[in-house]
Design an enzyme around this catalytic site. Structure first.
Site, PDB file in Angstrom:
ATOM      1  N   ASN A  13      50.839  83.700  44.410  1.00  0.00           N
ATOM      2  CA  ASN A  13      51.467  85.023  44.245  1.00  0.00           C
ATOM      3  C   ASN A  13      52.350  85.066  43.002  1.00  0.00           C
ATOM      4  OD1 ASN A  13      50.872  87.059  46.528  1.00  0.00           O
ATOM      5  ND2 ASN A  13      51.040  85.080  47.556  1.00  0.00           N
ATOM      6  N   ARG A  91      62.101  78.779  53.409  1.00  0.00           N
ATOM      7  CA  ARG A  91      63.424  78.658  54.030  1.00  0.00           C
ATOM      8  C   ARG A  91      63.892  80.003  54.570  1.00  0.00           C
ATOM      9  NH1 ARG A  91      67.248  74.947  53.625  1.00  0.00           N
ATOM     10  NH2 ARG A  91      68.934  76.439  53.494  1.00  0.00           N
ATOM     11  N   HIS A 109      53.920  89.153  53.415  1.00  0.00           N
ATOM     12  CA  HIS A 109      53.513  88.509  54.671  1.00  0.00           C
ATOM     13  C   HIS A 109      52.012  88.717  54.880  1.00  0.00           C
ATOM     14  CE1 HIS A 109      54.120  86.780  58.605  1.00  0.00           C
ATOM     15  NE2 HIS A 109      53.298  87.705  59.070  1.00  0.00           N
ATOM     16  N   ASP A 145      60.961  88.770  58.940  1.00  0.00           N
ATOM     17  CA  ASP A 145      59.709  89.547  58.830  1.00  0.00           C
ATOM     18  C   ASP A 145      59.809  90.941  59.443  1.00  0.00           C
ATOM     19  OD1 ASP A 145      58.434  87.437  57.530  1.00  0.00           O
ATOM     20  OD2 ASP A 145      57.652  86.579  59.386  1.00  0.00           O
TER      21      ASP A 145
HETATM   22  C1  GRF Z   1      51.197  83.835  51.130  1.00  0.00           C
HETATM   23  O1  GRF Z   1      50.099  83.924  51.997  1.00  0.00           O
HETATM   24  C2  GRF Z   1      52.298  84.750  51.593  1.00  0.00           C
HETATM   25  O2  GRF Z   1      51.848  85.863  52.281  1.00  0.00           O
HETATM   26  C3  GRF Z   1      53.107  83.866  52.509  1.00  0.00           C
HETATM   27  O3  GRF Z   1      53.043  82.592  51.924  1.00  0.00           O
HETATM   28  C4  GRF Z   1      51.849  82.469  51.171  1.00  0.00           C
HETATM   29  C5  GRF Z   1      52.237  81.961  49.812  1.00  0.00           C
HETATM   30  O4  GRF Z   1      51.112  81.619  49.044  1.00  0.00           O
HETATM   31  N1  GRF Z   1      54.445  84.379  52.658  1.00  0.00           N
HETATM   32  P1  GRF Z   1      51.287  81.229  47.518  1.00  0.00           P
HETATM   33  O5  GRF Z   1      52.250  80.055  47.449  1.00  0.00           O
HETATM   34  O6  GRF Z   1      51.797  82.426  46.786  1.00  0.00           O
HETATM   35  O7  GRF Z   1      49.912  80.833  47.070  1.00  0.00           O
END
Ligand code: GRF
Length: 201
Positions: A13, A91, A109, A145
């Site tokens: 991400n 965390r 999420h 969340d």
């Molecule tokens: C993602 O699936 C996000 O939704 C969740 O943790 C994951 C992180 O993936 N909170 P990355 O480290 O960005 O590949």
């Protein structure tokens, strides 16, 4: 606008946001800092490669969550960060931190909240046999969340899907949705009203 990304793991991400910034899709905002609680996080490598400053703060040695978070806040303030992005940051944050960045901190999420909260959103939804899951980007508040939802997108769970294939689909959506939410924020188009987020045109 300066952005910080907090990540503990792979950082796909983070990468999607870096790429979106490069393509000029973050409305001029800049990722200035990548923070992690895990010195082995691949996310840190991605940040360094993109020329983004990194900061690692391992959790051992801290007597309280708040004490740890204060160190993180110090870094955010030093870098004049206005938007905090949680991207697989494993965390739980203290109320002090969450309150300080109220309306200026987002999380992503891998399920349609409020269903399947927690660390195993994809697996839990798949094992439960839902026909539709998806992705949620939300503001962070004190409850895990459960902050105001900014964007959501659904994905159909097909008959022949496996947990892995669902995960792949969900990640694809995440990498599109997170930059979009960030852009809306940077453009000043998000307004929180209680648990709702109004998006202006
Ligand atoms: C993602 O699936 C996000 O939704 C969740 O943790 C994951 C992180 O993936 N909170 P990355 O480290 O960005 O590949």
């Amino acid at each position: 606008m300066n952005i910080a990304v907090l990540a503990s793991g792979n950082g796909t991400n983070l990468q999607a946001l870096i790429d979106a910034e490069k393509r000029g899709e973050l409305a001029g905002a800049k990722i200035v800092l990548a923070l992690s609680d895990n010195s082995g996080a691949f996310a840190l490598k991605r940040a360094k490669e993109a020329g983004i400053e990194t900061f690692v703060l391992e959790t051992k040695g801290f007597s309280s969550r708040e004490e740890y978070d204060k160190k993180i806040i110090e870094q955010l303030e030093k870098a004049k960060v206005e938007l905090v992005i949680l991207a697989g940051f494993m965390r739980i944050l203290s109320d002090h931190f969450v309150d300080k960045y109220h309306g200026r901190m987002m999380n992503i999420h891998p399920a349609l909240l409020p269903s399947f909260k927690g660390v195993y959103g994809i697996k839990d939804a798949f094992d439960r046999g839902v026909k539709v899951s998806g992705v949620t980007v939300h503001f962070v508040d004190r409850e895990l969340d459960a902050g105001p939802v900014i964007l959501q997108e659904a994905v159909k769970v097909e008959e022949n899907d496996t947990e892995e294939s669902l995960e792949e689909e969900i990640h694809k959506i995440e990498h599109r949705l997170y930059p979009e939410a960030v852009r809306l924020f940077v453009q000043g188009r998000l307004r929180i009203e209680g648990k709702k987020v109004k998006i202006s045109k």
